[in-house]
Write an enzyme that holds these catalytic residues in place. Structure first.
Site, PDB file in Angstrom:
ATOM      1  CD  GLU A 141      -2.775   1.442   0.335  1.00 22.00           C
ATOM      2  OE1 GLU A 141      -3.240   2.580   0.172  1.00 22.00           O
ATOM      3  OE2 GLU A 141      -3.107   0.461  -0.364  1.00 22.00           O
ATOM      4  CG  ASP A 142       1.539   2.880   3.275  1.00 26.77           C
ATOM      5  OD1 ASP A 142       0.584   3.352   2.645  1.00 26.77           O
ATOM      6  OD2 ASP A 142       1.468   2.533   4.462  1.00 26.77           O
TER       7      ASP A 142
END
Length: 752
Positions: A76-77
């Protein structure tokens, strides 16, 4: 920040066969992937997944779960892809990380409708692999521990969500320690003054009791004093036990004082002591020994060994009068029971070569068969497929999460767990949906009782059934369990839908007959896509609700058919005759004058499309209102009777199309005329229920002409009301207001 070797040591303590290489690899990989990213606190972002992994080591989870915790934010990051995670760490870990990534994208801190839909996705994700839930809860716990670094407005929303969803979900999964910490952290954010007040009162009580401990054994620790006393008491009875004491969390104290409306000093379990023994037999022996040594508080014994909670919790609870007159709670359990009490679903994880061994046919990681908490989760997710709205699902799930149980029995001895405060209605639906839908009465411990009776532990409940019964909508306000409320709501919706479908069938049968065409369900089935409906019942109900025109259905089934009466469906070509009347064509083909009709008493009625020389009147039972689609029926001796198109009385004239007249309302802007309407209500038998009905009608400028009441059952009353209103919009406003009253379970307009 925890070092790499420290993490490995934490896992090795409970799993000596851990694959250290994959832990080291994940540690370094996640640290590099997150690079220079930082959190709101200013700390390196990698400290977050590392702390999540540390929390999970306390739960003694498998190595794959620890690795997934370290990697849970990388997709996600960072620029890391799922394919890369699978290539480096294998399919199992990649699936876990991908599942957690989807959950991270959900962002439950949103408005309720969106939150409800996201909760669906959350539960669907965790039911496919229960380890996803363990990482998600640990992730939330660390975020709550560092919540003070977040902006105040976001802090409030996250705390509310934690209190509403994550804390009770942890409790429902048996993870009580995590639930208590999540609740307390949320409470501290949402009500800091109340939290501080309780902390101060606990501290004052602790000082008071510690002074008692000094005078007794020369030790200033009250809790340690009691621990030693209990151990000594049990040792004298040849019972080997480990005793530990704890102080009740501030939020638990707040919730109990609010729920029971009692003062802080009246609480009986501010201090609790856990007694862990070897066998089940030792549990009951310890109970006897403690009851001999201390005065017992009556009515405070709960045996969750013989009747475990639905989250697998097993223990014996008893409350006694301890030193200084202080009430203390004892929890007696075996080591295995204590493991479940501390770790909940995590304690059911079975290890073999560092991985779970409990999987289903699709390869999904499951809990062992003994986990009733997981069974609850599975049943809850099964209800996702029945088509309830997201808001209803959220309401149902919250009701199921906040669960304080009583145990009741069927006449055959089956044990039914229910939330505290549940009624016989909840019991019936807990046994089976059909039992709930058909229940008309009950016997509690052999005596006839009302269905609204609240149940107590040990009650034997027999449900009296009738196949003719349809559950009243009022039950939804009485029921406590989410399942009962949902099923009542669904049953009443189904009943209403069936009524509309039946009415729609009558309309279509008549319309097809007048068109000279055959009507059959299979013909409707063939054109469902054209009508944009999923089933024949949907088509019938839409026609019954006047959401779909009968002529559109005929055209869908017979595309080549042309309506010979099309002239009345299209805007009329109008011209004035010598007297100034406008000419049009009736359904029967007769020419008629479009003018204001005259009632028998000479009062002009605002109707267009009537022969001016015939008397007219409205149907006597719940006549038409401006805003209704209306028709006129020619009566040989009475002139013309005006009906709303949905009136059941029109069925009698379906084979006499020559008597039907297409008419319309002709209201002036300054028209000052009220029209009669009939309502049928069902109210709960409570003081003031009739007053609420009349008050709503009065406040909305309605006028009551007549009112009749009849007792439907010991719990409800039917009310028939004849009122006068301005138009359909006015009536609908009154109905909408009536539906908001808790004492009114059903409101419908009657048109016969």
């Amino acid at each position: 920040m925890m070092r790499q070797f420290e993490l490995v040591e934490r896992v090795t303590r409970y799993n000596p066969d851990v694959d250290e290489n994959i832990l080291n690899k994940a540690y370094v990989y996640a640290m590099k992937a997150h690079g220079n990213q930082t959190r709101a606190s200013g700390d390196p972002y990698f400290t977050h997944p590392l702390e999540v992994a540390a929390i999970l080591t306390d739960l003694k989870v498998d190595t794959s779960t620890i690795v997934a915790a370290l990697l849970h934010d990388v997709i996600e990051d960072t620029s890391v892809t799922r394919e890369e995670v699978e290539r480096l760490f294998g399919h199992d870990i990649a699936e876990l990380v991908a599942g957690l990534t989807k959950l991270k994208k959900l962002d439950l801190v949103v408005k309720e409708a969106a939150q409800a839909e996201n909760l669906r996705k959350l539960l669907l994700a965790i039911v496919s692999d229960i380890r996803v839930l363990l990482v998600k809860l640990a992730d939330r716990l660390h975020n709550m521990r560092t919540l003070h670094y977040v902006k105040p407005e976001k802090r409030q929303r996250i705390a509310e969500e934690t209190n509403d969803i994550y804390a009770p979900l942890a409790g429902r999964m048996g993870m009580q320690a995590m639930r208590e910490e999540l609740e307390d952290l949320a409470f501290k954010t949402l009500s800091p003054e109340k939290h501080q007040l309780i902390v101060e009162r606990l501290e004052a009580l602790r000082h008071k009791l510690d002074h008692m401990g000094v005078s007794r054994v020369g030790n200033g620790d009250f809790v340690a004093t009691i621990e030693r006393e209990i151990e000594a008491t049990l040792r004298n009875k040849a019972i080997d036990a480990r005793v530990s004491g704890r102080q009740k969390a501030p939020y638990s104290i707040h919730r109990k004082t609010e729920r029971k409306a009692i003062e802080f000093e009246q609480l009986s379990d501010i201090y609790g002591f856990r007694v862990v023994v070897e066998t089940v037999e030792d549990c009951y022996r310890a109970l006897g020994a403690l009851h001999t040594a201390y005065s017992v508080v009556p009515g405070r014994i709960k045996d969750y060994i013989s009747t475990p909670k639905s989250n697998d919790y097993r223990s014996i609870h008893t409350t006694v009068i301890g030193p200084g007159g202080q009430r203390i709670e004892m929890q007696i359990r075996t080591k295995d029971m204590n493991l479940i009490a501390e770790y909940g679903i995590a304690a059911h994880a079975l290890y073999k070569d560092g991985s779970f061994v409990a999987r289903d046919e699709q390869g999904h990681v499951r809990l062992s068969a003994e986990s009733r908490a997981y069974e609850w989760l599975r049943r809850t997710v099964e209800r996702l497929a029945v088509g309830s709205s997201p808001e209803e699902f959220l309401e149902h799930t919250k009701l199921e999460l906040f669960h304080d149980q009583v145990f009741c029995l069927t006449p055959k001895g089956a044990l039914i767990p229910l939330p505290r405060g549940a009624t016989a209605i909840d019991f019936a639906y807990a046994v089976h949906t059909d039992v709930g839908n058909q229940c008309v009465g009950c016997k509690i411990n052999g005596s006839l009782s009302t269905l609204t009776s609240k149940l107590s532990n040990g009650d034997e409940v027999e449900i009296i059934r009738s196949k003719a019964q349809v559950p009243p909508a009022a039950w939804e306000n009485i029921a406590v369990t989410g399942k009962a409320r949902y099923e009542i709501r669904r049953a009443t919706r189904t009943a209403v839908r069936n009524q509309y479908a039946g009415f729609g069938r009558l309309i279509l049968q008549g319309a097809f007959a007048r068109a000279g065409k055959e009507f059959a369900d299979d013909k409707l089935e063939a054109v469902l896509k054209r009508l944009a409906r999923a089933s024949v019942e949907d088509v019938l109900a839409a026609v019954g609700r006047n959401e779909m025109k009968d002529i559109d259905v005929i055209k869908a089934v017979y595309p080549d058919w042309r309506d010979e009466r099309a002239g009345v469906k299209q805007p009329l070509r109008r011209k004035a005759d010598s007297e100034g009347w406008i000419l049009g064509r009736a359904r029967s083909g007769i020419m008629f004058r479009l003018a204001g009709g005259k009632a028998k008493n000479g009062v002009a009625l605002p109707i267009r499309g009537l022969k001016s020389d015939l008397p007219i009147r409205f149907s006597p039972n719940g006549g038409a209102l401006p805003g209704d689609r209306i028709v006129g029926i020619l009566m040989p001796d009475e002139g013309i009777v005006i009906y709303p198109i949905h009136a059941a009385a029109l069925k009698a004239f379906e084979d006499q199309p020559e008597r039907w007249l297409d008419v319309q309302w002709n209201l002036d802007a300054d028209q000052d005329m009220r029209f009669p309407a009939r309502l049928e209500l069902t109210t709960i038998n409570e003081p003031g229920s009739l007053a609420q009905v009349t008050q709503v009608i009065a406040e909305n400028d309605g006028n009551i002409d007549n009112l009749k009441m009849s007792r439907r059952s010991p719990e409800s009353t039917d009310i028939a009301i004849e009122i006068e209103v301005w138009d359909l919009k006015h009536l609908n406003a009154i109905i909408a207001q009536l539906k908001t009253k808790k004492t009114i379970s059903r409101v419908r307009r009657i048109s016969e």
